[in-house]
Design a protein around this motif. Structure first.
Motif, PDB file in Angstrom:
ATOM      1  N   ASN A   1       0.804  -1.227   0.000  1.00 33.61           N
ATOM      2  CA  ASN A   1       0.000   0.000   0.000  1.00 33.61           C
ATOM      3  C   ASN A   1       0.841   1.284   0.000  1.00 33.61           C
ATOM      4  O   ASN A   1       0.422   2.297   0.533  1.00 33.61           O
ATOM      5  CB  ASN A   1      -0.974   0.019   1.181  1.00 33.61           C
ATOM      6  N   GLU A   2       2.010   1.228  -0.615  1.00 33.31           N
ATOM      7  CA  GLU A   2       2.887   2.390  -0.696  1.00 33.31           C
ATOM      8  C   GLU A   2       2.786   3.005  -2.087  1.00 33.31           C
ATOM      9  O   GLU A   2       2.606   2.304  -3.074  1.00 33.31           O
ATOM     10  CB  GLU A   2       4.331   1.969  -0.417  1.00 33.31           C
ATOM     11  N   THR A   3       2.917   4.315  -2.145  1.00 31.86           N
ATOM     12  CA  THR A   3       2.940   5.024  -3.421  1.00 31.86           C
ATOM     13  C   THR A   3       4.300   5.681  -3.592  1.00 31.86           C
ATOM     14  O   THR A   3       4.737   6.435  -2.729  1.00 31.86           O
ATOM     15  CB  THR A   3       1.836   6.097  -3.480  1.00 31.86           C
ATOM     16  N   LYS A   4       4.967   5.367  -4.695  1.00 31.15           N
ATOM     17  CA  LYS A   4       6.255   5.987  -5.026  1.00 31.15           C
ATOM     18  C   LYS A   4       6.059   6.882  -6.233  1.00 31.15           C
ATOM     19  O   LYS A   4       5.414   6.485  -7.203  1.00 31.15           O
ATOM     20  CB  LYS A   4       7.305   4.933  -5.372  1.00 31.15           C
ATOM     21  N   ALA A   5       6.623   8.075  -6.169  1.00 33.26           N
ATOM     22  CA  ALA A   5       6.521   9.018  -7.278  1.00 33.26           C
ATOM     23  C   ALA A   5       7.897   9.210  -7.910  1.00 33.26           C
ATOM     24  O   ALA A   5       8.897   9.327  -7.210  1.00 33.26           O
ATOM     25  CB  ALA A   5       5.981  10.354  -6.796  1.00 33.26           C
ATOM     26  N   VAL A   6       7.920   9.236  -9.240  1.00 35.08           N
ATOM     27  CA  VAL A   6       9.154   9.425 -10.003  1.00 35.08           C
ATOM     28  C   VAL A   6       8.907  10.521 -11.032  1.00 35.08           C
ATOM     29  O   VAL A   6       7.872  10.522 -11.707  1.00 35.08           O
ATOM     30  CB  VAL A   6       9.563   8.117 -10.715  1.00 35.08           C
ATOM     31  N   GLU A   7       9.837  11.465 -11.130  1.00 35.96           N
ATOM     32  CA  GLU A   7       9.722  12.504 -12.152  1.00 35.96           C
ATOM     33  C   GLU A   7      10.651  12.147 -13.300  1.00 35.96           C
ATOM     34  O   GLU A   7      11.817  11.838 -13.097  1.00 35.96           O
ATOM     35  CB  GLU A   7      10.083  13.876 -11.595  1.00 35.96           C
ATOM     36  N   LEU A   8      10.102  12.184 -14.495  1.00 39.13           N
ATOM     37  CA  LEU A   8      10.843  11.825 -15.705  1.00 39.13           C
ATOM     38  C   LEU A   8      11.096  13.089 -16.515  1.00 39.13           C
ATOM     39  O   LEU A   8      10.179  13.837 -16.831  1.00 39.13           O
ATOM     40  CB  LEU A   8      10.016  10.827 -16.521  1.00 39.13           C
ATOM     41  N   THR A   9      12.368  13.325 -16.816  1.00 37.97           N
ATOM     42  CA  THR A   9      12.735  14.489 -17.602  1.00 37.97           C
ATOM     43  C   THR A   9      13.898  14.112 -18.511  1.00 37.97           C
ATOM     44  O   THR A   9      14.680  13.216 -18.184  1.00 37.97           O
ATOM     45  CB  THR A   9      13.114  15.676 -16.686  1.00 37.97           C
ATOM     46  N   GLY A  10      13.988  14.773 -19.632  1.00 38.17           N
ATOM     47  CA  GLY A  10      15.077  14.510 -20.563  1.00 38.17           C
ATOM     48  C   GLY A  10      16.369  15.125 -20.057  1.00 38.17           C
ATOM     49  O   GLY A  10      17.021  14.609 -19.164  1.00 38.17           O
ATOM     50  N   PHE A  11      16.706  16.249 -20.558  1.00 36.19           N
ATOM     51  CA  PHE A  11      17.908  16.968 -20.171  1.00 36.19           C
ATOM     52  C   PHE A  11      17.486  18.101 -19.254  1.00 36.19           C
ATOM     53  O   PHE A  11      16.774  19.008 -19.679  1.00 36.19           O
ATOM     54  CB  PHE A  11      18.614  17.482 -21.426  1.00 36.19           C
ATOM     55  N   THR A  12      17.891  18.069 -17.997  1.00 38.53           N
ATOM     56  CA  THR A  12      17.378  19.015 -17.006  1.00 38.53           C
ATOM     57  C   THR A  12      17.732  20.471 -17.299  1.00 38.53           C
ATOM     58  O   THR A  12      17.014  21.364 -16.888  1.00 38.53           O
ATOM     59  CB  THR A  12      17.877  18.655 -15.592  1.00 38.53           C
ATOM     60  N   LYS A  13      18.816  20.717 -18.002  1.00 42.11           N
ATOM     61  CA  LYS A  13      19.224  22.100 -18.312  1.00 42.11           C
ATOM     62  C   LYS A  13      18.718  22.551 -19.677  1.00 42.11           C
ATOM     63  O   LYS A  13      19.073  23.620 -20.145  1.00 42.11           O
ATOM     64  CB  LYS A  13      20.750  22.226 -18.275  1.00 42.11           C
ATOM     65  N   ASN A  14      17.880  21.755 -20.318  1.00 39.45           N
ATOM     66  CA  ASN A  14      17.425  22.040 -21.678  1.00 39.45           C
ATOM     67  C   ASN A  14      16.675  23.362 -21.781  1.00 39.45           C
ATOM     68  O   ASN A  14      16.795  24.062 -22.780  1.00 39.45           O
ATOM     69  CB  ASN A  14      16.547  20.899 -22.183  1.00 39.45           C
ATOM     70  N   LYS A  15      15.928  23.746 -20.764  1.00 35.34           N
ATOM     71  CA  LYS A  15      15.159  24.990 -20.870  1.00 35.34           C
ATOM     72  C   LYS A  15      16.063  26.215 -20.900  1.00 35.34           C
ATOM     73  O   LYS A  15      15.635  27.288 -21.282  1.00 35.34           O
ATOM     74  CB  LYS A  15      14.127  25.086 -19.756  1.00 35.34           C
ATOM     75  N   TRP A  16      17.329  26.073 -20.499  1.00 37.60           N
ATOM     76  CA  TRP A  16      18.281  27.180 -20.557  1.00 37.60           C
ATOM     77  C   TRP A  16      19.215  27.076 -21.755  1.00 37.60           C
ATOM     78  O   TRP A  16      19.557  28.072 -22.374  1.00 37.60           O
ATOM     79  CB  TRP A  16      19.116  27.237 -19.272  1.00 37.60           C
ATOM     80  N   ILE A  17      19.653  25.876 -22.074  1.00 31.67           N
ATOM     81  CA  ILE A  17      20.638  25.675 -23.137  1.00 31.67           C
ATOM     82  C   ILE A  17      20.085  26.080 -24.507  1.00 31.67           C
ATOM     83  O   ILE A  17      20.733  26.799 -25.261  1.00 31.67           O
ATOM     84  CB  ILE A  17      21.130  24.215 -23.167  1.00 31.67           C
ATOM     85  N   LEU A  18      18.902  25.595 -24.855  1.00 29.52           N
ATOM     86  CA  LEU A  18      18.332  25.869 -26.174  1.00 29.52           C
ATOM     87  C   LEU A  18      18.143  27.369 -26.425  1.00 29.52           C
ATOM     88  O   LEU A  18      18.584  27.875 -27.456  1.00 29.52           O
ATOM     89  CB  LEU A  18      17.029  25.093 -26.362  1.00 29.52           C
ATOM     90  N   PRO A  19      17.523  28.132 -25.510  1.00 29.26           N
ATOM     91  CA  PRO A  19      17.403  29.580 -25.761  1.00 29.26           C
ATOM     92  C   PRO A  19      18.757  30.280 -25.854  1.00 29.26           C
ATOM     93  O   PRO A  19      18.928  31.199 -26.660  1.00 29.26           O
ATOM     94  CB  PRO A  19      16.616  30.092 -24.549  1.00 29.26           C
ATOM     95  N   ILE A  20      19.739  29.847 -25.069  1.00 21.42           N
ATOM     96  CA  ILE A  20      21.068  30.463 -25.137  1.00 21.42           C
ATOM     97  C   ILE A  20      21.712  30.193 -26.492  1.00 21.42           C
ATOM     98  O   ILE A  20      22.304  31.091 -27.101  1.00 21.42           O
ATOM     99  CB  ILE A  20      21.960  29.963 -23.974  1.00 21.42           C
ATOM    100  N   LEU A  21      21.596  28.969 -26.990  1.00 20.70           N
ATOM    101  CA  LEU A  21      22.154  28.647 -28.307  1.00 20.70           C
ATOM    102  C   LEU A  21      21.467  29.442 -29.422  1.00 20.70           C
ATOM    103  O   LEU A  21      22.129  29.893 -30.360  1.00 20.70           O
ATOM    104  CB  LEU A  21      22.045  27.151 -28.573  1.00 20.70           C
ATOM    105  N   ILE A  22      20.170  29.615 -29.320  1.00 21.88           N
ATOM    106  CA  ILE A  22      19.443  30.412 -30.317  1.00 21.88           C
ATOM    107  C   ILE A  22      19.900  31.870 -30.252  1.00 21.88           C
ATOM    108  O   ILE A  22      20.118  32.509 -31.287  1.00 21.88           O
ATOM    109  CB  ILE A  22      17.923  30.285 -30.116  1.00 21.88           C
ATOM    110  N   LEU A  23      20.069  32.390 -29.043  1.00 17.79           N
ATOM    111  CA  LEU A  23      20.543  33.767 -28.882  1.00 17.79           C
ATOM    112  C   LEU A  23      21.942  33.942 -29.474  1.00 17.79           C
ATOM    113  O   LEU A  23      22.211  34.935 -30.167  1.00 17.79           O
ATOM    114  CB  LEU A  23      20.541  34.153 -27.402  1.00 17.79           C
ATOM    115  N   ILE A  24      22.833  32.999 -29.240  1.00 17.46           N
ATOM    116  CA  ILE A  24      24.182  33.062 -29.803  1.00 17.46           C
ATOM    117  C   ILE A  24      24.121  33.069 -31.331  1.00 17.46           C
ATOM    118  O   ILE A  24      24.833  33.824 -31.986  1.00 17.46           O
ATOM    119  CB  ILE A  24      25.050  31.900 -29.279  1.00 17.46           C
ATOM    120  N   GLN A  25      23.257  32.241 -31.896  1.00 16.51           N
ATOM    121  CA  GLN A  25      23.119  32.186 -33.355  1.00 16.51           C
ATOM    122  C   GLN A  25      22.607  33.512 -33.912  1.00 16.51           C
ATOM    123  O   GLN A  25      23.112  34.001 -34.926  1.00 16.51           O
ATOM    124  CB  GLN A  25      22.164  31.050 -33.745  1.00 16.51           C
ATOM    125  N   VAL A  26      21.622  34.102 -33.243  1.00 15.59           N
ATOM    126  CA  VAL A  26      21.077  35.384 -33.688  1.00 15.59           C
ATOM    127  C   VAL A  26      22.150  36.471 -33.605  1.00 15.59           C
ATOM    128  O   VAL A  26      22.297  37.294 -34.525  1.00 15.59           O
ATOM    129  CB  VAL A  26      19.825  35.761 -32.861  1.00 15.59           C
TER     130      VAL A  26
END
Length: 104
Positions: free
Chosen positions: A67-92
């Motif tokens: 009767n136990e509940t375990k929760a797991v969070e699944l994510t791809g690359f944890t820094k992705n929300k920062w890396i992608l915009p920074i790379l786009i900014l560098i390209q611009v």
């Protein structure tokens, strides 16, 4: 009966693809972007991992008690929300500078 709750974080990368959920190397389902799924399991020890195409996570050992509940969070690359915009900014910036300096 015990529960395993898996929450997939919503991310721009891999948004249109589902991730396979595996317990003891057996596929028990898939999870979509931003979705939360619950799986009813018997108590015991399990090896959990996720796969998307040829990429996969490391195995995580989970011990479920009665009767136990375990929760797991699944994510791809944890820094992705920062890396992608920074790379786009560098390209611009690079494109802007190349027009100003006339670099080919």
């Amino acid at each position: 009966m015990s529960k395993l709750v898996i929450n997939r974080r919503s991310e721009f990368a891999n948004r249109g693809r589902s991730i396979g959920i595996y317990l003891n190397n057996e596929k028990i389902g898939t999870i979509e972007d931003g979705e939360t799924k619950e799986f009813d399991l018997e108590k015991g020890k399990y090896k959990l991992h996720a796969k998307i195409d040829w990429c996969g996570s490391q195995e995580q050992e989970i011990l479920l008690k009665e009767n136990e509940t375990k929760a797991v969070e699944l994510t791809g690359f944890t820094k992705n929300k920062w890396i992608l915009p920074i790379l786009i900014l560098i390209q611009v910036i690079f494109i802007g500078i190349s027009f100003l300096v006339d670099i080919n």
